[in-house]
Write an enzyme that holds these catalytic residues in place. Sequence first.
Site, PDB file in Angstrom:
ATOM      1  N   TYR A 119      30.471   5.210  -4.123  1.00 50.63           N
ATOM      2  CA  TYR A 119      29.820   6.170  -5.019  1.00 50.63           C
ATOM      3  C   TYR A 119      30.768   6.684  -6.118  1.00 50.63           C
ATOM      4  O   TYR A 119      31.837   7.218  -5.817  1.00 50.63           O
ATOM      5  CB  TYR A 119      29.300   7.344  -4.189  1.00 50.63           C
ATOM      6  CG  TYR A 119      28.600   8.375  -5.010  1.00 50.63           C
ATOM      7  CD1 TYR A 119      27.323   8.153  -5.480  1.00 50.63           C
ATOM      8  CD2 TYR A 119      29.236   9.561  -5.354  1.00 50.63           C
ATOM      9  CE1 TYR A 119      26.684   9.079  -6.266  1.00 50.63           C
ATOM     10  CE2 TYR A 119      28.602  10.508  -6.130  1.00 50.63           C
ATOM     11  CZ  TYR A 119      27.320  10.254  -6.585  1.00 50.63           C
ATOM     12  OH  TYR A 119      26.701  11.164  -7.364  1.00 50.63           O
ATOM     13  N   ASP A 175      22.822  15.436  -0.749  1.00 55.22           N
ATOM     14  CA  ASP A 175      24.264  15.683  -0.698  1.00 55.22           C
ATOM     15  C   ASP A 175      24.569  17.114  -0.234  1.00 55.22           C
ATOM     16  O   ASP A 175      23.836  18.042  -0.547  1.00 55.22           O
ATOM     17  CB  ASP A 175      24.900  15.451  -2.070  1.00 55.22           C
ATOM     18  CG  ASP A 175      24.885  13.980  -2.462  1.00 55.22           C
ATOM     19  OD1 ASP A 175      24.455  13.150  -1.626  1.00 55.22           O
ATOM     20  OD2 ASP A 175      25.294  13.664  -3.584  1.00 55.22           O
ATOM     21  N   GLU A 208      19.473  12.007  -1.221  1.00 56.92           N
ATOM     22  CA  GLU A 208      19.556  12.297  -2.649  1.00 56.92           C
ATOM     23  C   GLU A 208      19.370  11.026  -3.481  1.00 56.92           C
ATOM     24  O   GLU A 208      18.936  11.072  -4.617  1.00 56.92           O
ATOM     25  CB  GLU A 208      20.927  12.920  -2.949  1.00 56.92           C
ATOM     26  CG  GLU A 208      21.144  13.295  -4.393  1.00 56.92           C
ATOM     27  CD  GLU A 208      22.136  14.427  -4.549  1.00 56.92           C
ATOM     28  OE1 GLU A 208      22.187  15.303  -3.661  1.00 56.92           O
ATOM     29  OE2 GLU A 208      22.863  14.440  -5.547  1.00 56.92           O
TER      30      GLU A 208
END
Length: 615
Positions: A320, A110, A7
């Site tokens: 993240y 994801d 992603e």
Amino acid sequence: MKVIIAEKPSVAREIAKVFGANTKREGYIEGKGYTFTWAFGHLLQLAPPQEYGYYRWSVQNLPMLPQKFKLCIRKVSSKEGVVDDPAAKKQLDVIKKLFDEATEIIVATDAGREGELIFRYIYYYLKCKKPFKRLWISSQTDEAIKEGFRNLKPGGDYDTLFNSAHCRSQSDWLVGMNATQALSLASCTRSVLSLGRVQTPTLAMICARYLENKNFVPELYYQVAIQVDKDGQLFRAISVKSYKNRAEAEQVLERVEDVAAGFANGGNILSVEAKPRKEPPPLLHDLSSLQQEANKRKGFTADQTLGILQHLYENKLVTYPRTGSRYIGDDVFATVPQLIAGFTGHALFGKQATILTESKLNKRSVNAKKVTDHHAILPTGERAYTLSTDQQAIYDMVVGRMLEAFHGECVKEITKITVKSGEDFTASGTVVAVPGWRAVFNDKDEEKKDEENAALPKVVKGENLPITNKAVLDKQTKPKALYNEASLLKALETAGKEIEDDELRYAMKDSGLGTPATRASIIETLIKRNYIIREKKNLVPTATGLSVYGVVKDQQIAQAELTGSWEKRLEEIRSGASVAAFQQEIQNYTRSITSEMLRAGEVLRQKSKEPAGKH
DNA sequence: GCAAGGTC
């Protein structure tokens, strides 16, 4: 050759590292017979109305119901107006070249609905026919990646997930585009009056709270306070009862047997209660909780915090950021002791980090089952270079929270004393017995009420003490506070928790309104539309926002329940239910909200003709 | 000119 598509670049890099591939190319990594490439989130979006022949904004076009949706490259605004995002275009060219050469594709976007959509939009846009398998992992440790590759799923297993994602996307387009044009056109204001499944309930929450706050009529009430002297240590106690009128309070005051009235020891200790209260450490941060904390501590907007975090993430200092989970799995937990050891020299937290290296870590934030697409935000352990003041502040909140989360509980001694002198009075005090996690920031306790004493002197049940002062306190009931960014983010997260319908509430239990990645931009959209403004720390509706609220507030589009009912249907589609049936419902709803908004716009038009100052 | 979703 097999192509792995992630992603975002960071995930592709992690996977390539596990494979031992390290030849960096423009837009991909190569090695060991594989190529590893990536998207930047959604590279493609549903094409805008003009792509289906709806060239102008016009009531004649409404409702716009494209027979078949088209995809186009993600757009950005530039000097020449809205254009294809050059970065997306370039990366798509790379992906096309790799897909053309591929024997098989491995989908590593994801593990969730939008991740599936990101890949499928690329795949169908490129008219790719190559076979693909799905990597389904929820953490990016080496072990998780290896296990995922041993366990690749057939791509077709996720067809229904794609269907639900595609429906979500189309439904938002249909309802949002049509309702927006309908209201904007009918109101004749020349400005855009946008509406959407997420932004309109958000606006409604802000407006409803504002009106409730503004129309609140405070009620006056009274209490009586006394000051008690224990061997020179003074403490304050407040009457247990409160009184509707002042005269009543005055009478109570009159009956207090204080020193000035000739009573040497007029306060009788009725009871003394002391009990410990244990407070577990807070959970690790997800994006929303960090945005809330940064707003409270530093006044940063949700958007600013996200921007700073993105910068820290791109420089590999934090994990993240757009995560909705406040937990980590056991694999990540295994790396935590070393991570903490890296901060023993930290200017603010060094001492606490050192203490933690010698203690058993609290595992409250460790729960693999509660890790969704991404785990909670942690520092990576990379050495921080010189950061700006704001970046440092956010970074410290991430590091500090990690130390708090793995610390021991805080123990407080809560003491409550009841004194009788005529009426009953109580005093309560809180003393931190064991600071535990609270030692990290060493903040004052934000929950502490004004009337609370920090520590109370040791008094004994039955003893009589002098009352050295007394007074009537004027009080009034307070309205709910206006929303600020922190409380609005919280409210968006928990939106739906109060929905009465059990099924809709259940469908929204893990989502709320919007997603961690989009909430900051929703607030910015409402500001850009001139629906709300920032006033000090508060978010306050404008006249425009209030009039839009006025016409939509009873419509479904202004309720969080709409998201709940969609989520319920989308989940059914994911487990195999008919797509066509839902699409038909959405089409019907689109027709109805469009005609409602055309009618409602008329109302706004009438209103704007009224003399200024009337609303 | 417009949605909500993702990310650099």
